[in-house]
Design a protein around this motif. Structure first.
Motif, PDB file in Angstrom:
ATOM      1  N   GLU A  68      96.201  19.232  89.946  1.00 10.57           N
ATOM      2  CA  GLU A  68      96.363  17.786  89.788  1.00 10.57           C
ATOM      3  C   GLU A  68      96.583  17.086  91.121  1.00 10.57           C
ATOM      4  O   GLU A  68      96.238  15.917  91.284  1.00 10.57           O
ATOM      5  CB  GLU A  68      97.519  17.497  88.829  1.00 10.57           C
ATOM      6  CG  GLU A  68      97.165  17.781  87.373  1.00 10.57           C
ATOM      7  CD  GLU A  68      98.375  17.806  86.464  1.00 10.57           C
ATOM      8  OE1 GLU A  68      99.507  17.676  86.989  1.00 10.57           O
ATOM      9  OE2 GLU A  68      98.199  17.966  85.243  1.00 10.57           O
ATOM     10  N   SER A  69      97.131  17.809  92.091  1.00 15.51           N
ATOM     11  CA  SER A  69      97.359  17.212  93.414  1.00 15.51           C
ATOM     12  C   SER A  69      96.062  16.928  94.155  1.00 15.51           C
ATOM     13  O   SER A  69      96.055  16.210  95.156  1.00 15.51           O
ATOM     14  CB  SER A  69      98.239  18.146  94.257  1.00 15.51           C
ATOM     15  OG  SER A  69      97.553  19.365  94.547  1.00 15.51           O
ATOM     16  N   LEU A  70      94.941  17.485  93.661  1.00 17.38           N
ATOM     17  CA  LEU A  70      93.649  17.312  94.331  1.00 17.38           C
ATOM     18  C   LEU A  70      92.786  16.226  93.703  1.00 17.38           C
ATOM     19  O   LEU A  70      91.772  15.835  94.281  1.00 17.38           O
ATOM     20  CB  LEU A  70      92.864  18.634  94.288  1.00 17.38           C
ATOM     21  CG  LEU A  70      93.515  19.862  94.917  1.00 17.38           C
ATOM     22  CD1 LEU A  70      92.677  21.102  94.622  1.00 17.38           C
ATOM     23  CD2 LEU A  70      93.677  19.676  96.424  1.00 17.38           C
ATOM     24  N   ALA A  73      90.913  12.884  95.291  1.00 16.99           N
ATOM     25  CA  ALA A  73      89.707  12.951  96.127  1.00 16.99           C
ATOM     26  C   ALA A  73      88.426  12.876  95.309  1.00 16.99           C
ATOM     27  O   ALA A  73      87.339  12.711  95.868  1.00 16.99           O
ATOM     28  CB  ALA A  73      89.712  14.242  96.939  1.00 16.99           C
ATOM     29  N   TYR A  74      88.550  12.982  93.974  1.00 12.80           N
ATOM     30  CA  TYR A  74      87.365  13.021  93.109  1.00 12.80           C
ATOM     31  C   TYR A  74      87.349  11.902  92.079  1.00 12.80           C
ATOM     32  O   TYR A  74      86.418  11.788  91.290  1.00 12.80           O
ATOM     33  CB  TYR A  74      87.307  14.373  92.381  1.00 12.80           C
ATOM     34  CG  TYR A  74      87.318  15.541  93.342  1.00 12.80           C
ATOM     35  CD1 TYR A  74      86.134  16.046  93.862  1.00 12.80           C
ATOM     36  CD2 TYR A  74      88.520  16.094  93.765  1.00 12.80           C
ATOM     37  CE1 TYR A  74      86.143  17.092  94.768  1.00 12.80           C
ATOM     38  CE2 TYR A  74      88.541  17.136  94.680  1.00 12.80           C
ATOM     39  CZ  TYR A  74      87.353  17.631  95.169  1.00 12.80           C
ATOM     40  OH  TYR A  74      87.370  18.653  96.079  1.00 12.80           O
ATOM     41  N   TYR A 118      84.784  21.091  88.324  1.00 10.65           N
ATOM     42  CA  TYR A 118      85.925  20.911  87.410  1.00 10.65           C
ATOM     43  C   TYR A 118      86.708  19.650  87.774  1.00 10.65           C
ATOM     44  O   TYR A 118      86.995  18.799  86.915  1.00 10.65           O
ATOM     45  CB  TYR A 118      86.816  22.148  87.465  1.00 10.65           C
ATOM     46  CG  TYR A 118      88.112  22.029  86.698  1.00 10.65           C
ATOM     47  CD1 TYR A 118      88.150  22.261  85.322  1.00 10.65           C
ATOM     48  CD2 TYR A 118      89.297  21.697  87.348  1.00 10.65           C
ATOM     49  CE1 TYR A 118      89.354  22.157  84.614  1.00 10.65           C
ATOM     50  CE2 TYR A 118      90.491  21.597  86.657  1.00 10.65           C
ATOM     51  CZ  TYR A 118      90.517  21.818  85.283  1.00 10.65           C
ATOM     52  OH  TYR A 118      91.691  21.707  84.602  1.00 10.65           O
ATOM     53  N   LEU A 119      87.067  19.517  89.038  1.00  5.75           N
ATOM     54  CA  LEU A 119      87.872  18.367  89.458  1.00  5.75           C
ATOM     55  C   LEU A 119      87.095  17.060  89.351  1.00  5.75           C
ATOM     56  O   LEU A 119      87.646  16.027  88.961  1.00  5.75           O
ATOM     57  CB  LEU A 119      88.367  18.580  90.894  1.00  5.75           C
ATOM     58  CG  LEU A 119      89.405  19.690  91.070  1.00  5.75           C
ATOM     59  CD1 LEU A 119      89.607  20.011  92.544  1.00  5.75           C
ATOM     60  CD2 LEU A 119      90.736  19.287  90.427  1.00  5.75           C
ATOM     61  N   SER A 120      85.815  17.088  89.676  1.00  3.57           N
ATOM     62  CA  SER A 120      85.009  15.867  89.617  1.00  3.57           C
ATOM     63  C   SER A 120      84.828  15.388  88.182  1.00  3.57           C
ATOM     64  O   SER A 120      84.910  14.193  87.892  1.00  3.57           O
ATOM     65  CB  SER A 120      83.642  16.113  90.257  1.00  3.57           C
ATOM     66  OG  SER A 120      83.762  16.403  91.628  1.00  3.57           O
ATOM     67  N   ILE A 121      84.571  16.310  87.271  1.00  2.00           N
ATOM     68  CA  ILE A 121      84.272  15.945  85.888  1.00  2.00           C
ATOM     69  C   ILE A 121      85.527  15.533  85.124  1.00  2.00           C
ATOM     70  O   ILE A 121      85.487  14.644  84.265  1.00  2.00           O
ATOM     71  CB  ILE A 121      83.523  17.094  85.190  1.00  2.00           C
ATOM     72  CG1 ILE A 121      82.116  17.232  85.789  1.00  2.00           C
ATOM     73  CG2 ILE A 121      83.456  16.904  83.679  1.00  2.00           C
ATOM     74  CD1 ILE A 121      81.364  18.478  85.370  1.00  2.00           C
ATOM     75  N   PHE A 122      86.691  16.111  85.473  1.00  2.00           N
ATOM     76  CA  PHE A 122      87.918  15.813  84.730  1.00  2.00           C
ATOM     77  C   PHE A 122      88.904  14.953  85.511  1.00  2.00           C
ATOM     78  O   PHE A 122      90.026  14.726  85.039  1.00  2.00           O
ATOM     79  CB  PHE A 122      88.600  17.113  84.309  1.00  2.00           C
ATOM     80  CG  PHE A 122      87.838  17.890  83.279  1.00  2.00           C
ATOM     81  CD1 PHE A 122      87.756  17.457  81.968  1.00  2.00           C
ATOM     82  CD2 PHE A 122      87.172  19.067  83.632  1.00  2.00           C
ATOM     83  CE1 PHE A 122      87.042  18.170  81.017  1.00  2.00           C
ATOM     84  CE2 PHE A 122      86.458  19.784  82.688  1.00  2.00           C
ATOM     85  CZ  PHE A 122      86.387  19.339  81.378  1.00  2.00           C
ATOM     86  N   ALA A 123      88.517  14.440  86.689  1.00  2.00           N
ATOM     87  CA  ALA A 123      89.461  13.702  87.536  1.00  2.00           C
ATOM     88  C   ALA A 123      90.032  12.473  86.841  1.00  2.00           C
ATOM     89  O   ALA A 123      91.187  12.101  87.059  1.00  2.00           O
ATOM     90  CB  ALA A 123      88.789  13.290  88.845  1.00  2.00           C
ATOM     91  N   LYS A 124      89.223  11.822  86.001  1.00  2.00           N
ATOM     92  CA  LYS A 124      89.672  10.583  85.369  1.00  2.00           C
ATOM     93  C   LYS A 124      90.347  10.822  84.016  1.00  2.00           C
ATOM     94  O   LYS A 124      90.714   9.870  83.321  1.00  2.00           O
ATOM     95  CB  LYS A 124      88.483   9.637  85.190  1.00  2.00           C
ATOM     96  CG  LYS A 124      87.872   9.178  86.512  1.00  2.00           C
ATOM     97  CD  LYS A 124      86.706   8.229  86.274  1.00  2.00           C
ATOM     98  CE  LYS A 124      86.087   7.804  87.597  1.00  2.00           C
ATOM     99  NZ  LYS A 124      84.937   6.889  87.402  1.00  2.00           N
ATOM    100  N   SER A 125      90.496  12.073  83.654  1.00  2.00           N
ATOM    101  CA  SER A 125      91.158  12.397  82.401  1.00  2.00           C
ATOM    102  C   SER A 125      92.222  13.461  82.678  1.00  2.00           C
ATOM    103  O   SER A 125      92.448  13.850  83.820  1.00  2.00           O
ATOM    104  CB  SER A 125      90.153  12.908  81.364  1.00  2.00           C
ATOM    105  OG  SER A 125      89.489  14.066  81.835  1.00  2.00           O
TER     106      SER A 125
END
Length: 397
Positions: A68-70, A73-74, A118-125
């Motif tokens: 979650e700390s990353l 950036a996405y 993973y981070l890009s697709i779920f960053a907003k959720s």
């Protein structure tokens, strides 16, 4: 988010015709090969994300609060049209994972590609807790699109889990596919994964993995062939290592030295690709043995052209000799200089011939498979429809 486990797969690819000539604006025909990469995604509630790649003995796990700390950036990424990949995003993932800059180990790059997707697709959720296992029938580093099949599977799985694309219904069918718009989204994200693994890919491999069938590639433009038959082949890995970069440079040097000789060869390879495209369409509509005879001749012609370009190898010559002694025709696929070759099997090829050829090639120290080309692209599977050994491989970890 979809709360069900699912299994999906994507095919590898072979270049049927156009190797090396495609670098000079000529046509290349890439076609899906039915050696596939499989992925099983299982939602869980343990507060972790686990990725297992048993082919390379890679098993990693992260706590959600660490990931979650990353996400900042996405956060700006568009789920339908991914933003350009930024070097600082990958560098941040390297630092997070403790990976030195410049480390190009395939296993590490596969992990970085997963984290980015993973981070890009779920960053907003809310980041989901997942267990993902990926297993492949494709050998790595053989020019068969193994990394693209991995990226396509990963993109499709995460987009599916995040409900960016629909969770395909499977009632009454063994496999299902997504619609064209959703396949386009999968392909765009898979291309992002390929960029992490390969730096500057053409986009052909991930397109074949997404749509399957066959694609025509020319000067950066990718066009799916409208009608593509499923053809039986033998796929042979000579296991001779080669450098695509060195082979491409060798063709360039030969072209500079003998332009009057090499340019006509490149033009002839282009003509072979065009003829192959027409024959494939004819076979799909009205198959006959005469079409297979033409494809065999095209294999022989193109193999000779590739030898003239300087990308042949004694291991590939041996492959062609063994198969021709049984009335079968072969050519290299990919960069050449070793690597892989393909052998066309006519519909009337006797099973005893195939058994004999496979044994002789294995006696040469090669790895061989009987498989199909013209394979379907990324697909969602009913577990009961999968072969037992595949199901065990993707679900046993």
């Amino acid at each position: 988010m979809a709360d069900q486990s699912f299994i999906l797969s994507a095919p590898g690819k072979v270049i049927l015709h156009g190797e090396h000539a495609v670098v000079y604006g000529k046509i290349a025909i890439a076609i899906g090969v039915n050696l596939r990469t499989f992925l099983r995604l299982q939602p869980c509630d343990n507060g972790k994300v686990t990725l297992s790649l048993p082919n390379t003995d890679t098993h990693v796990s992260w706590n959600l609060h660490e990931l979650e700390s990353l996400t900042s950036a996405y956060y700006q990424n568009d789920l339908v049209n991914p933003l350009p990949l930024l070097p600082e995003q990958i560098e941040k993932l390297r630092q997070f994972s403790g990976i030195p800059a410049g480390d190009a180990d395939t296993r590490i790059l596969a992990v970085l590609a997963f984290l980015y997707l993973y981070l890009s697709i779920f960053a907003k959720s809310r980041l989901p807790s997942l267990k993902i296992v990926v297993w492949s029938e494709l050998p790595t580093g053989a020019g068969l699109g193994s990394s693209a099949a991995y990226s396509v599977c990963m993109a499709a799985a995460l987009l599916n889990a995040g409900s960016v694309i629909s969770h395909c219904p499977l009632d009454g069918v063994e496999t299902a596919r997504w619609n064209e718009n959703e396949l386009d989204i999968i392909n765009k994200w898979a291309f992002q994964g390929e960029k992490i693994i390969h730096g500057n890919p053409s986009g052909v491999d991930n397109a074949v993995g997404t749509w399957g069938g066959a694609l025509k590639y020319k000067a950066g433009e990718i066009t799916p062939l409208k009608r593509v038959p499923v053809l039986r082949i033998l796929l042979t890995n000579t296991k001779v290592p080669r450098s695509t970069k060195i082979l491409v440079a060798g063709v360039r040097d030969r072209l500079k030295k003998f332009p009057g000789i090499i340019n006509p060869v490149l033009d002839s390879i282009d003509a072979v690709s065009c003829k192959c495209e027409h024959v494939l369409e004819e076979i799909a509509e009205h198959p006959s043995l005469s079409h297979y005879c033409v494809l065999e001749e095209l294999f022989d012609i193109n193999q000779q052209h590739l030898n003239v370009l300087g990308v042949g190898h004694p291991s590939l010559d041996r492959l062609c000799q063994v198969t021709l002694s049984h009335g079968l025709h072969s050519k290299l696929t990919g960069a050449g200089g070793g690597g892989c070759g393909i052998t066309l099997l006519r519909p009337d090829t006797d099973a005893s011939v195939i058994v004999a050829v496979l044994q002789e090639l294995r006696d040469c120290g090669y790895d061989c498979w009987e498989t199909n080309i013209g394979a379907p692209g990324v697909s969602l599977h009913v577990p009961s429809a999968l072969r037992e050994e595949i199901l065990h491989a993707v679900s046993g970890l």
